[in-house]
Design a protein around this motif. Structure first.
Motif, PDB file in Angstrom:
ATOM      1  N   ALA A 155       3.798  27.151 -43.659  1.00 58.84           N
ATOM      2  CA  ALA A 155       3.413  27.052 -45.062  1.00 58.84           C
ATOM      3  C   ALA A 155       4.488  27.574 -46.018  1.00 58.84           C
ATOM      4  O   ALA A 155       4.484  27.219 -47.200  1.00 58.84           O
ATOM      5  CB  ALA A 155       2.116  27.828 -45.296  1.00 58.84           C
ATOM      6  N   ALA A 156       5.398  28.380 -45.530  1.00 63.08           N
ATOM      7  CA  ALA A 156       6.402  29.001 -46.400  1.00 63.08           C
ATOM      8  C   ALA A 156       7.478  27.999 -46.804  1.00 63.08           C
ATOM      9  O   ALA A 156       7.579  26.910 -46.240  1.00 63.08           O
ATOM     10  CB  ALA A 156       7.035  30.195 -45.687  1.00 63.08           C
ATOM     11  N   GLN A 157       8.281  28.406 -47.773  1.00 60.75           N
ATOM     12  CA  GLN A 157       9.371  27.569 -48.272  1.00 60.75           C
ATOM     13  C   GLN A 157      10.665  28.372 -48.318  1.00 60.75           C
ATOM     14  O   GLN A 157      10.639  29.594 -48.421  1.00 60.75           O
ATOM     15  CB  GLN A 157       9.047  27.072 -49.695  1.00 60.75           C
ATOM     16  N   LEU A 162       1.398  33.883 -37.633  1.00 61.50           N
ATOM     17  CA  LEU A 162       2.820  33.828 -37.976  1.00 61.50           C
ATOM     18  C   LEU A 162       3.300  32.380 -38.004  1.00 61.50           C
ATOM     19  O   LEU A 162       4.038  31.980 -38.908  1.00 61.50           O
ATOM     20  CB  LEU A 162       3.632  34.646 -36.974  1.00 61.50           C
ATOM     21  N   LYS A 163       2.856  31.586 -37.053  1.00 60.82           N
ATOM     22  CA  LYS A 163       3.224  30.173 -37.018  1.00 60.82           C
ATOM     23  C   LYS A 163       2.695  29.456 -38.258  1.00 60.82           C
ATOM     24  O   LYS A 163       3.421  28.676 -38.889  1.00 60.82           O
ATOM     25  CB  LYS A 163       2.667  29.524 -35.747  1.00 60.82           C
ATOM     26  N   ALA A 164       1.452  29.737 -38.630  1.00 60.84           N
ATOM     27  CA  ALA A 164       0.858  29.107 -39.809  1.00 60.84           C
ATOM     28  C   ALA A 164       1.595  29.538 -41.082  1.00 60.84           C
ATOM     29  O   ALA A 164       1.861  28.710 -41.962  1.00 60.84           O
ATOM     30  CB  ALA A 164      -0.622  29.465 -39.902  1.00 60.84           C
ATOM     31  N   ASN A 178      13.133  32.829 -42.340  1.00 63.80           N
ATOM     32  CA  ASN A 178      12.856  34.142 -41.757  1.00 63.80           C
ATOM     33  C   ASN A 178      11.636  34.099 -40.839  1.00 63.80           C
ATOM     34  O   ASN A 178      11.685  34.577 -39.703  1.00 63.80           O
ATOM     35  CB  ASN A 178      12.656  35.171 -42.871  1.00 63.80           C
ATOM     36  N   LEU A 179      10.543  33.516 -41.297  1.00 61.86           N
ATOM     37  CA  LEU A 179       9.320  33.467 -40.511  1.00 61.86           C
ATOM     38  C   LEU A 179       9.465  32.567 -39.283  1.00 61.86           C
ATOM     39  O   LEU A 179       8.949  32.894 -38.209  1.00 61.86           O
ATOM     40  CB  LEU A 179       8.146  33.002 -41.379  1.00 61.86           C
ATOM     41  N   CYS A 180      10.179  31.460 -39.426  1.00 60.54           N
ATOM     42  CA  CYS A 180      10.395  30.569 -38.278  1.00 60.54           C
ATOM     43  C   CYS A 180      11.188  31.282 -37.182  1.00 60.54           C
ATOM     44  O   CYS A 180      10.869  31.154 -35.999  1.00 60.54           O
ATOM     45  CB  CYS A 180      11.126  29.309 -38.710  1.00 60.54           C
ATOM     46  N   ALA A 209      16.859  26.701 -39.540  1.00 64.68           N
ATOM     47  CA  ALA A 209      18.177  26.269 -40.026  1.00 64.68           C
ATOM     48  C   ALA A 209      18.035  25.241 -41.140  1.00 64.68           C
ATOM     49  O   ALA A 209      18.769  25.301 -42.143  1.00 64.68           O
ATOM     50  CB  ALA A 209      18.992  25.710 -38.875  1.00 64.68           C
ATOM     51  N   ASP A 210      17.096  24.325 -40.996  1.00 65.28           N
ATOM     52  CA  ASP A 210      16.876  23.314 -42.035  1.00 65.28           C
ATOM     53  C   ASP A 210      16.406  23.954 -43.332  1.00 65.28           C
ATOM     54  O   ASP A 210      16.860  23.577 -44.422  1.00 65.28           O
ATOM     55  CB  ASP A 210      15.865  22.274 -41.568  1.00 65.28           C
ATOM     56  N   ALA A 211      15.504  24.921 -43.239  1.00 58.57           N
ATOM     57  CA  ALA A 211      14.995  25.593 -44.433  1.00 58.57           C
ATOM     58  C   ALA A 211      16.107  26.377 -45.133  1.00 58.57           C
ATOM     59  O   ALA A 211      16.223  26.340 -46.358  1.00 58.57           O
ATOM     60  CB  ALA A 211      13.837  26.526 -44.071  1.00 58.57           C
TER      61      ALA A 211
END
Length: 150
Positions: A34-36, A28-30, A42-44, A82-84
């Motif tokens: 890697a997501a944008q 999940l961390k990886a 959501n994943l973070c 939040a940044d994403a």
């Protein structure tokens, strides 16, 4: 003999499930890294929630140093979320809602701790409040503030 075999098999299954959970947290961390855009937010946050529960378990076991490291990880991934969301303009509202839930859970965990163990968690709650305030300012302008600020 049959009972011993059953117990051994159950212990092996529980051990395998524990490893699978650790692998899924690493995965999940990886995936979060890697997501944008909105998917990254959501994943973070999903990873941050998982780490917060791990920190709670570590506090319960008396392993304060590891728990504080988990709290630091929660805060780092909350910032990333939040940044994403801010950068992409997607999932802003849901990110703010998830951050609020994370903040409330962290506050609950902090209140369950001894007085000596609370300061890092209380600092984390304040940091999450600021992340939420910044996100609300991005959504609604500079006059926006969290309504449930205590």
């Amino acid at each position: 003999m049959r009972i011993v075999t059953t117990v051994v098999v159950l212990l092996l299954l529980l051990n395998a499930l524990g490893r699978a959970n650790e692998q899924s947290a690493a995965e999940l961390k990886a995936r979060a890294d890697a997501a944008q855009g909105g998917e990254r937010a959501n994943l973070c946050l999903e990873y941050a929630h998982r780490q917060l529960e791990d920190a709670n378990a570590l506090y319960s076991q008396g392993d304060v140093d590891k728990a504080e490291a988990e709290i630091t990880e929660v805060l780092a991934y909350s910032h990333k979320a939040a940044d994403a969301a801010s950068a992409s303009g997607k999932r802003l509202k849901q990110t703010e809602i998830d951050l609020r839930k994370l903040e409330h859970r962290m506050r609950d965990i902090g209140q369950s701790l001894s007085i000596d163990d609370r300061p890092p968690v209380e600092k984390g709650v304040q940091e999450l409040e600021q992340v939420r305030a910044d996100l609300l300012a991005k959504m609604w302008g500079e006059k926006a503030e969290p309504k449930d600020k205590s």
